[in-house]
Design an enzyme around this catalytic site. Structure first.
Site, PDB file in Angstrom:
ATOM      1  N   ARG B  30       0.823  -1.217   0.000  1.00 53.97           N
ATOM      2  CA  ARG B  30       0.000   0.000   0.000  1.00 53.97           C
ATOM      3  C   ARG B  30       0.857   1.267   0.000  1.00 53.97           C
ATOM      4  O   ARG B  30       0.516   2.258   0.642  1.00 53.97           O
ATOM      5  CB  ARG B  30      -0.989  -0.008   1.171  1.00 53.97           C
ATOM      6  CG  ARG B  30      -2.395   0.369   0.713  1.00 53.97           C
ATOM      7  CD  ARG B  30      -3.410   0.391   1.850  1.00 53.97           C
ATOM      8  NE  ARG B  30      -3.795  -0.918   2.304  1.00 53.97           N
ATOM      9  CZ  ARG B  30      -4.113  -1.226   3.577  1.00 53.97           C
ATOM     10  NH1 ARG B  30      -4.101  -0.311   4.506  1.00 53.97           N
ATOM     11  NH2 ARG B  30      -4.463  -2.447   3.882  1.00 53.97           N
ATOM     12  N   ARG B  34      -3.425   6.694   0.860  1.00 53.97           N
ATOM     13  CA  ARG B  34      -3.941   7.936   1.426  1.00 53.97           C
ATOM     14  C   ARG B  34      -2.958   8.700   2.300  1.00 53.97           C
ATOM     15  O   ARG B  34      -3.206   9.871   2.617  1.00 53.97           O
ATOM     16  CB  ARG B  34      -5.213   7.630   2.245  1.00 53.97           C
ATOM     17  CG  ARG B  34      -6.465   7.531   1.382  1.00 53.97           C
ATOM     18  CD  ARG B  34      -7.699   7.541   2.259  1.00 53.97           C
ATOM     19  NE  ARG B  34      -7.936   6.232   2.851  1.00 53.97           N
ATOM     20  CZ  ARG B  34      -8.707   6.022   3.929  1.00 53.97           C
ATOM     21  NH1 ARG B  34      -9.283   7.042   4.551  1.00 53.97           N
ATOM     22  NH2 ARG B  34      -8.895   4.797   4.389  1.00 53.97           N
ATOM     23  N   ARG B  43      -7.493  11.459  -5.615  1.00 58.05           N
ATOM     24  CA  ARG B  43      -8.742  10.774  -5.262  1.00 58.05           C
ATOM     25  C   ARG B  43      -9.907  11.751  -5.208  1.00 58.05           C
ATOM     26  O   ARG B  43     -11.016  11.435  -5.634  1.00 58.05           O
ATOM     27  CB  ARG B  43      -8.584  10.079  -3.913  1.00 58.05           C
ATOM     28  CG  ARG B  43      -9.858   9.388  -3.526  1.00 58.05           C
ATOM     29  CD  ARG B  43      -9.707   8.452  -2.378  1.00 58.05           C
ATOM     30  NE  ARG B  43     -11.022   8.007  -1.951  1.00 58.05           N
ATOM     31  CZ  ARG B  43     -11.243   7.000  -1.149  1.00 58.05           C
ATOM     32  NH1 ARG B  43     -10.241   6.316  -0.680  1.00 58.05           N
ATOM     33  NH2 ARG B  43     -12.460   6.674  -0.801  1.00 58.05           N
ATOM     34  N   ASP B  80      -7.560  -3.031  -6.795  1.00 60.31           N
ATOM     35  CA  ASP B  80      -8.175  -3.595  -5.599  1.00 60.31           C
ATOM     36  C   ASP B  80      -8.056  -5.113  -5.662  1.00 60.31           C
ATOM     37  O   ASP B  80      -8.000  -5.694  -6.747  1.00 60.31           O
ATOM     38  CB  ASP B  80      -9.646  -3.189  -5.520  1.00 60.31           C
ATOM     39  CG  ASP B  80     -10.218  -3.525  -4.155  1.00 60.31           C
ATOM     40  OD1 ASP B  80      -9.866  -2.823  -3.190  1.00 60.31           O
ATOM     41  OD2 ASP B  80     -10.979  -4.508  -4.043  1.00 60.31           O
ATOM     42  N   TYR B 157     -14.746 -12.484   1.131  1.00 61.57           N
ATOM     43  CA  TYR B 157     -15.573 -11.323   0.817  1.00 61.57           C
ATOM     44  C   TYR B 157     -16.830 -11.721   0.048  1.00 61.57           C
ATOM     45  O   TYR B 157     -17.895 -11.146   0.226  1.00 61.57           O
ATOM     46  CB  TYR B 157     -14.768 -10.307   0.003  1.00 61.57           C
ATOM     47  CG  TYR B 157     -13.697  -9.601   0.793  1.00 61.57           C
ATOM     48  CD1 TYR B 157     -14.013  -8.515   1.601  1.00 61.57           C
ATOM     49  CD2 TYR B 157     -12.372 -10.008   0.748  1.00 61.57           C
ATOM     50  CE1 TYR B 157     -13.036  -7.852   2.335  1.00 61.57           C
ATOM     51  CE2 TYR B 157     -11.381  -9.353   1.472  1.00 61.57           C
ATOM     52  CZ  TYR B 157     -11.725  -8.279   2.266  1.00 61.57           C
ATOM     53  OH  TYR B 157     -10.759  -7.640   2.989  1.00 61.57           O
TER      54      TYR B 157
END
Lengths: 369, 369
Positions: B30, B34, B43, B80, B157
């Site tokens: 990652r 952010r 974003r 993703d 998921y």
């Protein structure tokens, strides 16, 4: 003080001493909880979780509820792992759906300096009263387990101010200001020892330490910030017992067994078995047989079914129970001695009480063969 | 199709082949995220996470952002892990602060029967286009890593419909209806293999599988529901490569290394090293030296600093970096070969970019000595 009747079911205590038993004893972490309709009813009346825990009669009622339904071999005090920091003045409260929080946190050396060991028979009297009431009401049917959070796990909540996904603040403290963290862990350890000794004096017949967050640490950090404090608890609790002989259950001087439970700490099983504790609780991330081999009969083992097994069908539950029982036996030289059956972690509110009955009955039926 | 320039920095690929390097390569899970103000700005413009991932030019921009700031030795495709089930028709969406969700879930045999392997160059074309654009823009500076979620992690998921604390639904399926779960895992595996092969064909120079939730399983369940599918990926991806030789980077027939990353799966290191994968990613719950000893040079190891180390001071970060580098070397017979430095899990939004620079620079400076 009440006169205690002799224990009618001592399977649990015998297993912790690794003595032969007629069937493997079983209790379940969070066996008194929201999955029981009668618990939800009591909680509704009491208004809040803390309201229940702080009222000895309500705590007793809730402690006994699962024993009325299931053939469990031990009761565990209904309380919270965060009573100690609450009594230290941090202000424990609960936000629905968010878990425990503290009004005040411990972030600096000055914060840690302010902390002291609470007085057990005043500031934590409600816990000792609950132990006394439960012992009386249990009437010797099964032993009562007292408990505490581990110094590290308490510190996690005290520094973070609540639960956490990444434990960023306490890990930053471990990296940047280890002296303050050790000061905090040290006072926590003093408090945990006094707390467990007081529960023992009030009538708890076994004691468990929950190192719920030990498994979030790297090995180097676990060995610096959690393990040494567990070692000190095992050492000093035992010494205190030998000196004081203050227990009130008519077996003065008898040893009160200590269980160290860690979540995600299977890598340290050998170390935990060497602490002097009587039992080690293990989660489901290791085969129980491997755990038995690695601990070489030094301790009893408690565990270790994945709690999610209770979402399975009755047949699946029975199969998994048998698998865990046999795994222990195979790793323990063919003997079931020294095994306390349990889940690898606590129960959840959406579990089916009927499935708990299947689990408990299968443990006894299969291990008695 | 573009003509590719020769790779200017091949430390990462050399380390995955366990060849000598001038300094230990480093990238961070990652690393495009952010914590970077420029990411947050992109974003904001794009409107949403999925909007970014599905626009190849934006995905490229975001992939390159950390490389402009830090001397990282690899880029990783910005995407993703749930693109595959989304392309299968489950309807991926994100709720702010709650993580990924699916509009439709897989709970029954009928649900599983409906699933098929998506067409990579239509339904997942946006991913392959992103790989192609990034390869062009990277201009041979560092290699590009493609990736996928593992069959088990995708299934978590798909069955739960989002993230989970206890994975109750998929574990119930594993207990009560294992045939359906195996059907689901099987189609996921077919899709993962096709997906990784397509990323390789589009230009990815290394491939990583994220078994993020492998560590929630008991050993018996891990060996039934996760490991066999990772083994199949390693086996078939390699075979496909040998047969097709379809890579477009001017090195036709060269092997594209595969890394298997698992969170909480250190217990299975030996098994993962035996899959035929080139590298195994490890989290911080094991000493890297122990991991190196146990894998006996069969694979490169990637990891394994606790991400929370980035909350430490620059001095603490340097100390922990050196400790991890030395642990690997000590367990690897005194050699730093075969080590790709990384975190043990992904970065978080509140981390300080300046601390990342400290980490990256220390890895290179210390390992080059």
């Amino acid at each position: 003080m009440t006169t205690m009747t002799p224990l009618k079911n001592d399977r649990f205590l015998r297993a912790l001493r690794r003595e032969p038993v007629d069937a493997t004893p079983v209790w379940l972490m969070r066996q008194a909880g929201r999955y029981l309709p009668e618990y939800r009813a009591t909680r509704k009346q009491a208004g809040s979780f803390l309201g229940m825990a702080k009222n000895p009669d309500v705590a007793c009622e809730v402690t006994l509820q699962p024993l009325r339904r299931f053939e469990l071999d031990a009761a565990i005090l209904f309380s919270d792992i965060l009573t100690i920091p609450d009594a230290m003045g941090l202000g424990l409260y609960f936000v629905e759906g968010e878990g425990p929080k503290f009004e005040r946190t411990v972030r600096t050396a000055a914060d840690a300096d302010k902390l002291g060991v609470p007085d057990m028979e005043t500031e934590l009297r409600y816990v000792m009263d609950a132990v006394r009431v439960i012992r009386r009401e249990l009437d010797g049917n099964v032993p009562l387990i007292g408990f505490s959070g581990s110094p590290w796990t308490l510190a996690c909540y005290m520094v973070q101010g609540g639960g956490s996904k990444d434990f960023a603040l306490i890990k930053a403290m471990a990296l940047n200001d280890p002296a303050t963290l050790h000061k905090l862990l040290s006072v926590n350890t003093d408090a945990v020892i006094a707390y467990l000794a007081a529960q023992r004096a009030a009538g708890a017949q076994a004691l468990q330490v929950f190192d719920t967050w030990g498994g979030v640490l790297s090995p180097a950090m676990y060995r610096e910030f959690s393990l040494p404090y567990l070692q000190r608890i095992a050492r000093e609790l035992d010494r205190g017992e030998g000196n004081e002989r203050t227990r009130r259950d008519g077996e003065a001087g008898a040893h009160t067994p200590l269980i160290l439970f860690g979540k995600g700490t299977a890598a340290y099983l050998e170390d935990l078995a060497d602490t002097g504790a009587d039992g080690v609780g293990v989660d489901w991330l290791i085969e129980l047989g491997e755990a038995a081999q690695r601990t070489q009969g030094k301790v009893a083992l408690q565990g270790n079914l994945d709690p999610a097994t209770l979402y399975g069908s009755p047949d699946a539950i029975r199969r998994e129970v048998r698998r865990a029982l046999d795994s222990y036996r195979d790793g323990n030289g063919g003997s079931r001695d020294g095994h306390v059956f349990n889940l690898g972690h606590g129960m959840s509110p959406d579990m089916d009480p009927d499935h708990v009955a299947v689990l408990v009955d299968e443990v006894h039926a299969y291990s008695a063969r």
